[in-house]
Design a protein around this motif. Structure first.
Motif: not given
Length: 125
Positions: A60, A119, A122-123, A125
């Motif tokens: 991360l 998290r 990130r998911s 994008s």
């Protein structure tokens, strides 16, 4: 240009920092190690460029610093160091030793919330 992690010339110093870390660092490491917080792997005394952070999650790009009393004397230096590391996309969480020792569960909860946020980001994008 990519970041350099764990420079070989820092190996002995990183080991020394792990061996003689503060009580607060040891307390927090007891909880961060072995993927105990949200299943995320943290490394202790991890090199990023010419700097060493207390804890780092490479998945991360999350650095965690535990500031003892000596950090009161070097706040400007810490700020510059943090900005340099953050310029490479690393997210920082900073806690005082007192936060860790006297508010352990709040610190762990804050770390867990940041993991969830990163998290989700990130998911998305």
């Amino acid at each position: 240009m990519g970041m350099t992690f764990n420079r070989p010339e820092q190996t002995a110093y990183r080991r020394e920092l792990r061996r003689f870390g503060s009580r607060a660092e040891k307390v927090l490491w007891h909880r961060l190690r072995d993927r105990q917080v949200r299943g995320v792997k943290f490394r202790r005394q991890h090199g990023i460029e010419c700097y060493i952070v207390d804890f780092f999650c490479p998945e991360l790009m999350l650095a965690i610093e535990v500031d003892g009393p000596h950090h009161l004397l070097q706040q400007e230096e810490d700020r510059r160091r943090q900005q340099k590391i953050e310029s490479h996309g690393v997210r920082f969480l900073r806690f005082t030793s007192e936060d860790v020792i006297f508010g352990y569960e709040r610190v762990v909860a804050a770390i867990g919330e940041e993991i969830d946020r990163l998290r989700a980001q990130r998911s998305a994008s």
